[in-house]
Design a protein around this motif. Structure first.
Motif, mmCIF file in Angstrom:
data_model
loop_
_atom_site.group_PDB
_atom_site.id
_atom_site.type_symbol
_atom_site.label_atom_id
_atom_site.label_comp_id
_atom_site.label_asym_id
_atom_site.label_seq_id
_atom_site.Cartn_x
_atom_site.Cartn_y
_atom_site.Cartn_z
ATOM 1 N N ARG A 28 39.972 -25.457 -85.900
ATOM 2 C CA ARG A 28 39.438 -26.565 -85.096
ATOM 3 C C ARG A 28 40.265 -26.808 -83.843
ATOM 4 N N THR A 32 38.964 -28.443 -80.220
ATOM 5 C CA THR A 32 39.048 -29.904 -80.161
ATOM 6 C C THR A 32 40.170 -30.359 -79.223
ATOM 7 N N THR A 57 30.121 -28.887 -77.530
ATOM 8 C CA THR A 57 28.966 -28.447 -78.316
ATOM 9 C C THR A 57 28.780 -26.931 -78.301
ATOM 10 N N LEU A 60 29.913 -25.145 -81.384
ATOM 11 C CA LEU A 60 29.013 -25.385 -82.518
ATOM 12 C C LEU A 60 27.820 -24.441 -82.469
ATOM 13 N N CYS A 226 28.023 -32.649 -90.868
ATOM 14 C CA CYS A 226 28.493 -32.220 -89.547
ATOM 15 C C CYS A 226 27.734 -32.936 -88.432
ATOM 16 N N TYR A 229 29.439 -36.299 -88.225
ATOM 17 C CA TYR A 229 30.823 -36.175 -87.767
ATOM 18 C C TYR A 229 30.890 -35.951 -86.258
ATOM 19 N N TYR A 230 30.080 -35.015 -85.748
ATOM 20 C CA TYR A 230 30.170 -34.702 -84.324
ATOM 21 C C TYR A 230 29.528 -35.783 -83.459
ATOM 22 N N SER A 234 31.883 -37.478 -80.669
ATOM 23 C CA SER A 234 31.408 -37.457 -79.285
ATOM 24 C C SER A 234 31.192 -38.851 -78.700
ATOM 25 N N TYR A 347 25.621 -26.045 -88.524
ATOM 26 C CA TYR A 347 26.174 -26.284 -87.195
ATOM 27 C C TYR A 347 25.087 -26.344 -86.126
ATOM 28 N N ALA A 350 24.459 -29.874 -86.321
ATOM 29 C CA ALA A 350 25.589 -30.576 -85.708
ATOM 30 C C ALA A 350 25.496 -30.547 -84.191
#
Length: 420
Positions: A28, A32, A57, A60, A226, A229-230, A234, A347, A350
């Motif tokens: 990650r 990130t 993104t 992903l 996911c 989470y994203y 964001s 993903y 996501a």
């Protein structure tokens, strides 16, 4: 097994585990850690907010595109060599991204996502093969490591930028240090080589997974986790700013979220192996995210509490989803195939989350509609978790509640159900 043989075996397992954790630290952090530098990149390359957001993104989308092919790479090279190749691809992506041109910034980011995708898919398969009795606990450990590394990299990005004279390229390239350490730790594994299943067998198994309801339940559980989470990663700062918090406070809360997603592993490491199945845990983690999101909407002054609820559910849900990949399969090959399927679809969901929530916010002019949608997604995830959390494997019967046997010990009843 002699004492010397036992010691050698134990030493090799310790070396392998250290390599796994260092590998996980690179799953990650390389992408990130760029998030705190987005403002700098926007100014440097005159990017719009959408163009800058694509740097988060885009990996992903790479995860989704590359994941289905990772199991095939492992069949050709072996798990260990395939994972080493993944480290090399990520390192190449970091180097390209740091080239200083806007096109290289995006190309490098896509390459990084491709390498991480291979690692994401194959690491659960490796745990299934080499640590079959400790899959859930070790999954929690490596997700914890992944989260701590990502949070640390994000926290260090701005101080490193100050030290580097605000040269973002040096900060972006600093991720190569962690790559190099992981690669050196992984070198002893390259001499290993497990026999891979035949291509025909693997292809047949992979096709069967796409027709399995249980495989789709695991896939959706991962994808919905996911997605939420994203969305949180964001849009949390913007949600908090509209809730009355300053930019500095919103940034601090964002760091709290990253840490909150990392630490559920401390609870789940001892807990998951003791559970007969994971249905109740899946529901609790899913609804924890819904509670956190609803709290941000209804009582934003308690943001810290809601962020902890959301982060605990999101981080714990990821641990559980990755554990499902191993717990619901019968071998390393099937685990790799399910991992590829789950992460391809997961993903993709996501990647759709942040732009969809942003669009709903722009259309409605407030956060009520997108947050209510996300609360509903958390409830749906809980319903999916009731099925994905059952103690049954793909292709096996449905496990029912054990009934007492005459000797007083539980006896598992199974019903043959090929559709599961």
């Amino acid at each position: 097994m002699t004492s010397d043989t036992r010691q050698t075996h134990t030493r090799s397992k310790v070396i392998l585990l250290a390599g796994i954790l260092l590998f996980a630290a690179n799953l990650r952090a390389p992408f990130t850690s760029i998030a705190p530098l987005l403002e700098t990149l926007k100014q440097t390359f005159d990017l719009s907010a959408t163009q800058a957001g694509l740097l988060i993104t885009l990996p992903l989308l790479s995860f989704s595109a590359v994941s289905p092919f990772a199991a095939g790479v492992a069949r050709k090279l072996g798990l260990e060599r395939a994972l080493f190749l993944a480290l090399g691809i990520v390192a190449m992506g970091i180097a390209v991204r740091s080239g200083g041109h806007v096109a290289l910034l995006y190309i490098g980011t896509a390459i990084i996502g491709s390498g991480i995708a291979i690692g994401n898919v194959l690491l659960p398969s490796l745990l299934k093969r080499d640590f079959p009795q400790h899959v859930a606990a070790l999954t929690a450990v490596y997700v914890l490591t992944m989260g701590i590394a990502a949070a640390s990299a994000s926290a260090l990005a701005v101080p490193l930028a100050h030290l580097a004279g605000f040269d973002w390229r040096l900060v972006a390239a600093a991720a190569l240090v962690l790559q190099a350490v992981a690669a050196v730790a992984w070198l002893p594994q390259l001499s290993r080589g497990a026999a891979a299943p035949s291509a025909a067998t693997a292809e047949s198994s992979s096709r069967a997974l796409w027709r399995s309801p249980l495989a789709w339940q695991v896939t959706l559980f991962l994808g919905l986790d996911c997605f939420l989470y994203y969305v949180g990663v964001s849009w949390l700062p913007a949600i908090l700013r509209d809730g009355g918090y300053s930019a500095e406070q919103a940034g601090s809360f964002h760091g709290v979220l990253l840490l909150a997603t990392a630490f559920p592993g401390l609870l789940l490491i001892p807990l998951v192996p003791r559970l007969r199945d994971q249905r109740a845990l899946a529901v609790v983690l899913s609804l924890s995210m819904s509670v956190g999101l609803a709290g941000l909407l209804l009582a934003p002054k308690w943001a810290m509490l809601w962020i902890l609820c959301f982060g605990f559910g999101a981080g714990g849900g990821l641990i559980l989803a990755l554990a499902f990949i191993s717990l619901r399969t019968s071998g390393a090959g099937q685990a790799a195939a399910l991992s590829g399927m789950a992460q391809c679809v997961g993903y993709l969901l996501a990647a759709a989350g942040p732009p969809l929530v942003g669009l709903l916010h722009d259309r409605s002019g407030h956060w009520a509609v997108p947050l209510l949608l996300c609360v509903t997604v958390g409830v749906l995830m809980a319903a999916v978790g009731l099925f994905a959390g059952r103690s049954v494997r793909v292709g096996e019967g449905v496990a029912l509640t054990p009934r007492p046997s005459p000797g007083g010990r539980g006896e598992r009843i199974q019903i043959n159900a090929r559709s599961v």
